[in-house]
Design a protein around this motif. Structure first.
Motif, short mmCIF file in Angstrom:
data_model
loop_
_atom_site.label_atom_id
_atom_site.label_comp_id
_atom_site.label_asym_id
_atom_site.label_seq_id
_atom_site.Cartn_x
_atom_site.Cartn_y
_atom_site.Cartn_z
N ASP A 1 -4.83 -1.02 4.85
CA ASP A 1 -4.55 0.42 4.78
C ASP A 1 -3.06 0.67 4.49
OD1 ASP A 1 -3.91 -0.62 7.28
OD2 ASP A 1 -4.22 1.28 8.32
N ASN A 2 -2.18 -0.12 5.11
CA ASN A 2 -0.76 0.02 4.80
C ASN A 2 -0.44 -0.42 3.38
OD1 ASN A 2 0.56 1.14 7.08
ND2 ASN A 2 0.31 -0.79 8.20
N PHE A 3 -1.19 -1.40 2.88
CA PHE A 3 -1.00 -1.85 1.49
C PHE A 3 -1.21 -0.69 0.53
CE2 PHE A 3 -2.49 -3.52 -2.54
CZ PHE A 3 -1.63 -4.59 -2.79
N GLN A 4 -2.24 0.10 0.78
CA GLN A 4 -2.54 1.22 -0.12
C GLN A 4 -1.62 2.42 0.11
OE1 GLN A 4 -6.80 2.03 -0.97
NE2 GLN A 4 -7.25 0.47 0.56
N LYS A 5 -1.29 2.71 1.38
CA LYS A 5 -0.55 3.93 1.69
C LYS A 5 0.96 3.78 1.58
CE LYS A 5 -2.30 4.61 5.76
NZ LYS A 5 -2.58 5.22 7.09
N ASN A 6 1.48 2.61 1.92
CA ASN A 6 2.93 2.48 2.11
C ASN A 6 3.60 1.43 1.24
OD1 ASN A 6 3.04 4.46 4.22
ND2 ASN A 6 2.11 2.96 5.59
N THR A 7 2.90 0.90 0.23
CA THR A 7 3.54 0.01 -0.72
C THR A 7 3.19 0.44 -2.14
OG1 THR A 7 1.77 -1.65 -1.03
CG2 THR A 7 3.18 -1.89 0.91
N SER A 8 3.94 -0.07 -3.10
CA SER A 8 3.68 0.20 -4.51
C SER A 8 3.39 -1.09 -5.26
CB SER A 8 4.88 0.92 -5.15
OG SER A 8 5.13 2.15 -4.51
N ILE A 9 2.77 -2.05 -4.57
CA ILE A 9 2.48 -3.34 -5.18
C ILE A 9 1.31 -3.18 -6.15
CG2 ILE A 9 1.77 -5.71 -4.71
CD1 ILE A 9 3.04 -5.41 -1.93
N ASN A 10 1.53 -3.54 -7.41
CA ASN A 10 0.51 -3.35 -8.44
C ASN A 10 -0.36 -4.58 -8.67
OD1 ASN A 10 1.46 -0.79 -8.83
ND2 ASN A 10 2.48 -1.20 -10.77
N GLY A 11 0.04 -5.72 -8.16
CA GLY A 11 -0.73 -6.94 -8.36
C GLY A 11 -0.45 -7.93 -7.25
N VAL A 12 -1.42 -8.82 -6.97
CA VAL A 12 -1.25 -9.82 -5.93
C VAL A 12 -1.66 -11.19 -6.46
CG1 VAL A 12 -1.62 -8.20 -4.03
CG2 VAL A 12 -3.57 -9.46 -4.96
N TYR A 13 -1.07 -12.22 -5.86
CA TYR A 13 -1.45 -13.60 -6.15
C TYR A 13 -2.20 -14.14 -4.94
CZ TYR A 13 -1.25 -18.61 -6.89
OH TYR A 13 -1.59 -19.93 -7.04
N VAL A 14 -3.39 -14.71 -5.17
CA VAL A 14 -4.24 -15.22 -4.11
C VAL A 14 -4.53 -16.69 -4.38
CG1 VAL A 14 -6.48 -15.02 -2.96
CG2 VAL A 14 -5.28 -12.95 -3.72
N ALA A 15 -4.42 -17.54 -3.36
CA ALA A 15 -4.69 -18.97 -3.50
C ALA A 15 -6.13 -19.27 -3.11
CB ALA A 15 -3.73 -19.77 -2.62
N LEU A 16 -6.83 -19.98 -3.98
CA LEU A 16 -8.22 -20.33 -3.69
C LEU A 16 -8.32 -21.26 -2.49
CD1 LEU A 16 -11.11 -19.86 -4.78
CD2 LEU A 16 -10.87 -22.02 -6.02
#
Length: 476
Positions: A59-74
């Motif tokens: 919820d904080n990711f959506q409301k309080n950041t402007s990060i447009n992309g993420v890197y996820v490790a399999l």
């Protein structure tokens, strides 16, 4: 004659270069994927742990950041392979939707990039094989085959998949035979990823997967991976949408046919200055471990690009170098009602002050690290926005010199105790001491002398490529 990406019309390219001058120069670009936020480059991806940016809930990711992309490790999700099916693989999602996106509750419009290993990765004691890459899962070291990785890519359906690279982190400097293996294995693994994306069963007309493939470029000089690069261009260029660069030094060796592809850096910068150096060579997208490292240390980032002209010109403080961050463990902040940064408009700076955040850290309240992490990502957003504006003005070179003259070269040293650490944050080894102190002890028990586990060297944890000799081998 080979066709280059620049020969394609703009509507057929996911990545468009908006401004550049020479090969080794900063450049502006835009990565546009269907249904996702456009990623204006240079920019960065949020670096995740178990699919979430550390300290930031969904919820904080959506409301309080402007990060447009993420890197996820399999490797965060395949701890049960090959004996059992991981929970991620058991999740069913609608056609063309990503089960991984649903699994980690990632917003629909956020760019999702998947690679095999975390950044920085933990060196594995077992070597890679011709068919498998060593990984570090939550339950220990495992190996994932190139075939399983390609199948996982079709299953989890991210926006971008980073190809497997045979890089022997934490091992002695490779000789020529080992270097040949690196090139051969990376080529075979990339071919497997491409073939599975296109569908193996031609008679069944299996649909082509929609994700983009970023091919790895090994941390070797061009002549040491010529075989791999030739096959990449001759056989796979039409299926490659970007490059994963493991050492910025070798950007100069990129073949002309791939110059227009987006470049994702896996050469972790240790500071903003190192980040600016990579951008000056033409790097586009970054994963930046030092953001979370600073947050864990209780350091709120405090810098801007370019620094204010009035500050640079100076007065009585002319020539003084300013710190890149503020150590919130220091007692001097206990009564301060100023924000973390004067010119920052993030949630932490507009709603809280330094005294409150210093109190949270002292009380070991996780909210303290949450607020610092939100702030640190806001500082990086503004930093990259300033870089893009500087490149557009044509003043990046002089702004970079002003930044290096105004700020100290490295982030402040850690002085306080960070949050409880996760095991995969540390290099594995024998005779390790406990990484976290005991949460409870017997009342009235005599105090025992104990030594705190040493803080690992980030270069060792990251498997720094210069330290293991790849750059030196290439030069020789």
């Amino acid at each position: 004659m080979s066709t280059t990406l620049s020969d394609l019309p703009p509507e057929m390219r996911a990545f468009t270069i908006l401004k550049t001058s020479t090969t080794l120069a900063p450049r502006l670009g835009r990565l546009t994927l269907p249904g996702r936020k456009a990623l204006e480059t240079p920019h960065y991806l949020g670096n995740t742990s178990r699919g979430a940016v550390s300290h930031i809930s969904q919820d904080n990711f959506q409301k309080n950041t402007s990060i447009n992309g993420v890197y996820v490790a399999l490797e965060d999700f395949v701890e049960k392979l090959p004996r059992q099916t991981p929970p991620l693989y058991q999740l069913e999602s609608p056609k063309d939707e990503s089960p991984l996106r649903d699994f980690i509750a990632l917003p629909k419009d956020t760019v999702l990039v998947v690679g095999a290993r975390r950044v920085p990765c933990i060196p594995c004691p077992t070597a890679n094989t011709n068919s498998a890459l060593s990984i570090y899962t939550s339950v220990g070291f495992r190996q994932i085959s190139a075939e399983d990785y390609a199948a996982a890519s079709r299953k989890v359906r991210p926006d971008i998949v980073v190809g497997l690279a045979d890089i022997p982190y934490g091992q002695p400097q490779p000789g020529l035979k080992r270097i040949d293996k690196m090139s051969d294995r990376t080529e075979e693994w990339t071919k497997e990823l491409v073939s599975q994306k296109n569908g193996l069963d031609k008679t069944a007309k299996a649909p082509k997967a929609s994700y983009q493939i970023f091919a790895p470029i090994l941390p070797l000089a061009k002549e040491l991976q010529t075989w791999y690069l030739d096959h990449l261009i001759d056989d796979m260029l039409d299926d490659i949408s970007g490059l994963a660069i493991y050492h910025a030094q070798f950007l100069a060796d990129l073949p002309e046919q791939v110059q227009d592809l987006p470049r994702l850096s896996f050469d972790p910068p240790s500071s903003p200055g190192a980040l600016l150096y990579q951008i000056s060579l033409g790097m586009d997208i970054f994963t930046i471990p030092f953001i979370t490292e600073a947050t864990d240390a209780g350091i709120s980032l405090d810098f801007a690009f370019p620094p204010s002209r009035s500050e640079v010109s100076g007065g009585e403080d002319a020539g003084k170098k300013y710190t890149l961050g503020v150590d919130m463990w220091q007692s001097e902040h206990a009564l301060s009602v100023t924000p973390l940064s004067d010119n920052c408009s993030c949630y932490a700076c507009t709603k809280h002050h330094r005294a409150y955040i210093q109190h949270l850290l002292s009380a070991k309240e996780m909210l303290g690290w949450v607020l610092i992490q939100i702030h640190n990502h806001a500082i990086m957003d503004a930093f990259f926005a300033g870089i893009r504006e500087s490149i557009a003005r044509g003043t990046f070179g002089e702004d970079k010199v002003a930044f290096e003259a105004f700020y100290k070269p490295e982030l402040p040293e850690k002085s306080g105790q960070g949050p409880r650490v996760r095991g995969y944050q540390f290099k594995s080894g024998q005779n390790e001491t406990k990484k976290n102190p005991a949460a409870y002890k017997v009342l009235n028990a005599p105090e025992e002398s104990s030594s705190e586990a040493p803080t690992p060297n980030p270069d060792a944890v990251a498997g720094d490529l210069e330290k293991i000799g790849f750059a030196e081998t290439a030069k020789s």
